[in-house]
Design a protein around this motif. Sequence first.
Motif, PDB file in Angstrom:
ATOM      1  N   THR A 172      80.824 -28.560 -27.739  1.00 20.71           N
ATOM      2  CA  THR A 172      80.525 -30.004 -28.169  1.00 20.71           C
ATOM      3  C   THR A 172      80.730 -30.194 -29.682  1.00 20.71           C
ATOM      4  O   THR A 172      80.661 -31.163 -30.365  1.00 20.71           O
ATOM      5  N   VAL A 173      80.633 -29.016 -30.096  1.00 20.48           N
ATOM      6  CA  VAL A 173      80.615 -28.771 -31.838  1.00 20.48           C
ATOM      7  C   VAL A 173      82.065 -28.505 -32.360  1.00 20.48           C
ATOM      8  O   VAL A 173      82.741 -28.098 -31.381  1.00 20.48           O
ATOM      9  N   ALA A 174      82.404 -28.796 -33.572  1.00 23.37           N
ATOM     10  CA  ALA A 174      83.612 -28.468 -34.096  1.00 23.37           C
ATOM     11  C   ALA A 174      83.783 -26.985 -33.875  1.00 23.37           C
ATOM     12  O   ALA A 174      82.941 -26.205 -34.236  1.00 23.37           O
ATOM     13  N   PRO A 175      85.080 -26.420 -33.649  1.00 22.56           N
ATOM     14  CA  PRO A 175      85.349 -25.087 -33.625  1.00 22.56           C
ATOM     15  C   PRO A 175      84.827 -24.247 -34.863  1.00 22.56           C
ATOM     16  O   PRO A 175      84.524 -23.035 -35.063  1.00 22.56           O
ATOM     17  N   SER A 176      85.250 -25.205 -35.929  1.00 25.90           N
ATOM     18  CA  SER A 176      84.819 -24.266 -37.474  1.00 25.90           C
ATOM     19  C   SER A 176      83.213 -23.921 -37.506  1.00 25.90           C
ATOM     20  O   SER A 176      82.816 -22.885 -38.149  1.00 25.90           O
ATOM     21  N   THR A 177      82.539 -25.329 -36.949  1.00 27.10           N
ATOM     22  CA  THR A 177      81.279 -24.992 -37.073  1.00 27.10           C
ATOM     23  C   THR A 177      80.607 -23.898 -35.935  1.00 27.10           C
ATOM     24  O   THR A 177      79.917 -23.134 -36.281  1.00 27.10           O
ATOM     25  N   LEU A 178      81.405 -23.951 -34.697  1.00 16.96           N
ATOM     26  CA  LEU A 178      81.093 -22.837 -33.975  1.00 16.96           C
ATOM     27  C   LEU A 178      81.149 -21.407 -34.462  1.00 16.96           C
ATOM     28  O   LEU A 178      80.425 -20.453 -34.174  1.00 16.96           O
ATOM     29  N   ARG A 179      82.140 -21.145 -35.091  1.00 22.58           N
ATOM     30  CA  ARG A 179      82.646 -20.100 -35.594  1.00 22.58           C
ATOM     31  C   ARG A 179      81.516 -19.334 -36.545  1.00 22.58           C
ATOM     32  O   ARG A 179      81.165 -18.519 -36.543  1.00 22.58           O
ATOM     33  N   ARG A 180      80.948 -20.428 -37.674  1.00 16.81           N
ATOM     34  CA  ARG A 180      79.939 -19.978 -38.451  1.00 16.81           C
ATOM     35  C   ARG A 180      78.887 -19.568 -38.019  1.00 16.81           C
ATOM     36  O   ARG A 180      78.232 -18.593 -38.054  1.00 16.81           O
ATOM     37  N   ARG A 181      78.568 -20.371 -36.928  1.00 17.92           N
ATOM     38  CA  ARG A 181      77.232 -20.058 -36.136  1.00 17.92           C
ATOM     39  C   ARG A 181      77.416 -18.858 -35.675  1.00 17.92           C
ATOM     40  O   ARG A 181      76.302 -17.924 -35.340  1.00 17.92           O
ATOM     41  N   THR A 182      78.606 -18.536 -34.799  1.00 19.91           N
ATOM     42  CA  THR A 182      78.813 -17.289 -34.233  1.00 19.91           C
ATOM     43  C   THR A 182      78.603 -16.128 -34.930  1.00 19.91           C
ATOM     44  O   THR A 182      77.990 -15.015 -34.658  1.00 19.91           O
ATOM     45  N   GLN A 183      79.017 -16.128 -36.055  1.00 21.28           N
ATOM     46  CA  GLN A 183      78.942 -15.270 -37.225  1.00 21.28           C
ATOM     47  C   GLN A 183      77.534 -14.839 -37.651  1.00 21.28           C
ATOM     48  O   GLN A 183      77.227 -13.666 -37.534  1.00 21.28           O
ATOM     49  N   ASP A 184      76.683 -15.643 -37.368  1.00 21.27           N
ATOM     50  CA  ASP A 184      75.330 -15.586 -37.759  1.00 21.27           C
ATOM     51  C   ASP A 184      74.541 -14.984 -36.691  1.00 21.27           C
ATOM     52  O   ASP A 184      73.946 -14.161 -36.624  1.00 21.27           O
ATOM     53  N   TRP A 185      75.198 -15.323 -35.410  1.00 20.42           N
ATOM     54  CA  TRP A 185      74.436 -14.759 -34.255  1.00 20.42           C
ATOM     55  C   TRP A 185      74.954 -13.119 -34.012  1.00 20.42           C
ATOM     56  O   TRP A 185      74.123 -12.376 -33.629  1.00 20.42           O
ATOM     57  N   ALA A 186      76.182 -13.030 -34.311  1.00 22.02           N
ATOM     58  CA  ALA A 186      76.731 -11.726 -34.419  1.00 22.02           C
ATOM     59  C   ALA A 186      76.289 -10.582 -35.316  1.00 22.02           C
ATOM     60  O   ALA A 186      75.862  -9.689 -35.083  1.00 22.02           O
ATOM     61  N   ALA A 187      75.808 -11.158 -36.511  1.00 21.32           N
ATOM     62  CA  ALA A 187      75.206 -10.480 -37.521  1.00 21.32           C
ATOM     63  C   ALA A 187      73.686  -9.994 -36.997  1.00 21.32           C
ATOM     64  O   ALA A 187      73.446  -8.770 -37.299  1.00 21.32           O
ATOM     65  N   GLU A 188      73.082 -10.711 -36.129  1.00 20.17           N
ATOM     66  CA  GLU A 188      71.792 -10.402 -35.567  1.00 20.17           C
ATOM     67  C   GLU A 188      72.126  -9.059 -34.555  1.00 20.17           C
ATOM     68  O   GLU A 188      71.250  -8.238 -34.423  1.00 20.17           O
ATOM     69  N   LEU A 189      73.115  -9.215 -33.964  1.00 22.64           N
ATOM     70  CA  LEU A 189      73.463  -8.156 -33.039  1.00 22.64           C
ATOM     71  C   LEU A 189      73.780  -6.776 -33.724  1.00 22.64           C
ATOM     72  O   LEU A 189      73.200  -5.800 -33.501  1.00 22.64           O
ATOM     73  N   ARG A 190      74.612  -6.763 -34.702  1.00 25.42           N
ATOM     74  CA  ARG A 190      75.010  -5.827 -35.633  1.00 25.42           C
ATOM     75  C   ARG A 190      73.941  -5.005 -36.213  1.00 25.42           C
ATOM     76  O   ARG A 190      73.599  -3.791 -36.389  1.00 25.42           O
ATOM     77  N   ARG A 191      72.855  -6.082 -36.687  1.00 26.24           N
ATOM     78  CA  ARG A 191      71.789  -5.457 -37.307  1.00 26.24           C
ATOM     79  C   ARG A 191      70.812  -4.540 -36.330  1.00 26.24           C
ATOM     80  O   ARG A 191      70.178  -3.699 -36.593  1.00 26.24           O
ATOM     81  N   ALA A 192      70.863  -5.210 -35.065  1.00 22.15           N
ATOM     82  CA  ALA A 192      70.205  -4.440 -33.847  1.00 22.15           C
ATOM     83  C   ALA A 192      70.870  -3.169 -33.329  1.00 22.15           C
ATOM     84  O   ALA A 192      70.423  -2.623 -32.222  1.00 22.15           O
ATOM     85  N   GLY A 193      72.070  -2.813 -33.950  1.00 23.45           N
ATOM     86  CA  GLY A 193      72.895  -1.684 -33.447  1.00 23.45           C
ATOM     87  C   GLY A 193      73.715  -1.986 -32.260  1.00 23.45           C
ATOM     88  O   GLY A 193      74.457  -1.217 -31.697  1.00 23.45           O
ATOM     89  N   VAL A 194      74.087  -3.273 -32.216  1.00 22.44           N
ATOM     90  CA  VAL A 194      75.146  -3.699 -31.046  1.00 22.44           C
ATOM     91  C   VAL A 194      76.232  -3.979 -31.503  1.00 22.44           C
ATOM     92  O   VAL A 194      76.484  -4.703 -32.584  1.00 22.44           O
ATOM     93  N   THR A 195      77.315  -3.190 -30.916  1.00 14.32           N
ATOM     94  CA  THR A 195      78.688  -3.382 -31.525  1.00 14.32           C
ATOM     95  C   THR A 195      80.020  -4.142 -30.749  1.00 14.32           C
ATOM     96  O   THR A 195      80.923  -4.527 -31.485  1.00 14.32           O
ATOM     97  N   VAL A 196      79.449  -4.447 -29.439  1.00 10.51           N
ATOM     98  CA  VAL A 196      80.375  -5.133 -28.646  1.00 10.51           C
ATOM     99  C   VAL A 196      79.522  -6.229 -27.943  1.00 10.51           C
ATOM    100  O   VAL A 196      78.609  -5.980 -27.491  1.00 10.51           O
ATOM    101  N   ASP A 197      80.163  -7.420 -28.250  1.00  8.80           N
ATOM    102  CA  ASP A 197      79.482  -8.573 -27.243  1.00  8.80           C
ATOM    103  C   ASP A 197      80.418  -8.749 -26.077  1.00  8.80           C
ATOM    104  O   ASP A 197      81.776  -9.057 -26.231  1.00  8.80           O
TER     105      ASP A 197
END
Length: 409
Positions: A172-197
């Motif tokens: 329901t949000v704009a794709p550009s907004t979703l991309r930015r939010r996903t980048q933040d969520w993904a950064a949490e994964l990478r900091r925890a040692g996860v490299t593939v979602d």
Amino acid sequence: MRVAAVALAAVALAGCTSTKTGTGTESPQAPSSTRPTSTSVRPPSSTPATTTPATSSSASRTSPPLLPPAERIFSAMTLRQRVGQLLMVDCPTSGPTGATQQAITQYHVGSVILDGTSYAGSNEIAAVARQVQGLAPKGVPLLVSTDQEGGIVQRLQGPGFTRIPAATEQGTVAPSTLRRRTQDWAAELRRAGVTVDLAPVLDVVPAGFGANPPVGDLQREYGNTPAAVTSHGVAVVRGLAAAGVAATVKHFPGLGRVRGNTDVSGGVTDTVTTSGDAFLQPFRAAIDAGVPFVMMSTADYSHLDPGVPAAFSYRIVTGLLRSQLGFGGVVISDDIGNAAQVANYSPGERAVRFVAAGGDVVLTVVAGQAQEMTAALVNRARSDPAFRRLVNASALRVLRAKQALGLLH
């Protein structure tokens, strides 16, 4: 489709120079062509660079070119080690079991999936990731994956992990907004040692379709049209890549128009999808955007290859996904370790059929199956030169994905 079960668009980091020495007796053989599925590899030369001042006879002499890390490591691997790169096994989010440890240390398994929902937080997951990485051979780290879609399919929660909304809300949000939010969520994964979602889900559930156990019933779709799923799914792929996490689009060629969940039901069949279907557009767009991983469904598709689970179908994996859609990255199976859809095949046969179809990474949530699966793959590769070439191409493809993630140092 795994309910319990990431693109990095060719992010290769410079300066990777490590090598790995094989310990078995098999003679390494590199894939024999320059195509993505069979790439020529030359073993590193042992001849040192000359230090003699240039003269008329030595001016044209140069040091041999260095192979990229993936090719160099691949060249030093035994057959068993290469086969190990073709498996991803379960590792509970609470820590590796004895079966997980044995799969990595004895059977050379190259990837794990952190399975089971954890509320312990980022620091705990980072410790688990370090623990399993400590089991891997020096210089060849594991791919550490998880299902971090959002909604009820978010395996990693607790302090350090944002609570991610379901895909229906993300849509329901704009794709550009979703991309930015996903980048933040993904950064949490990478900091925890996860490299593939193992996300995003690109299956399209049409409006008014009714019950759809694997996707629609669980709010895993970004919308009800190919256009909506394409725009938001590609945004997620790009957001993950921006944070250094590889995306896995799933479940090719789609689970949006089936009535059963392949995890718990057999005989799940799609009776509508065709090779020119509009519902393939989200996958086509993600491939064009450079997604590095595609996950195969295990459902049957009566208009594509009747009676054959998609993950075991050469027509679907090689013919449709690789040849028609042009995907040259890593093809991973949905879970074929515990899925009811493939229960009539032995674990070894599942692994062999998937690789023979053109797949690369066999995903099993039963780590104890690593012995049988690797034995079946090794035996087939030893007896069938064509199958061995497939194994070689897949192992190299996985190593290149690791290199693109900056894991090969």
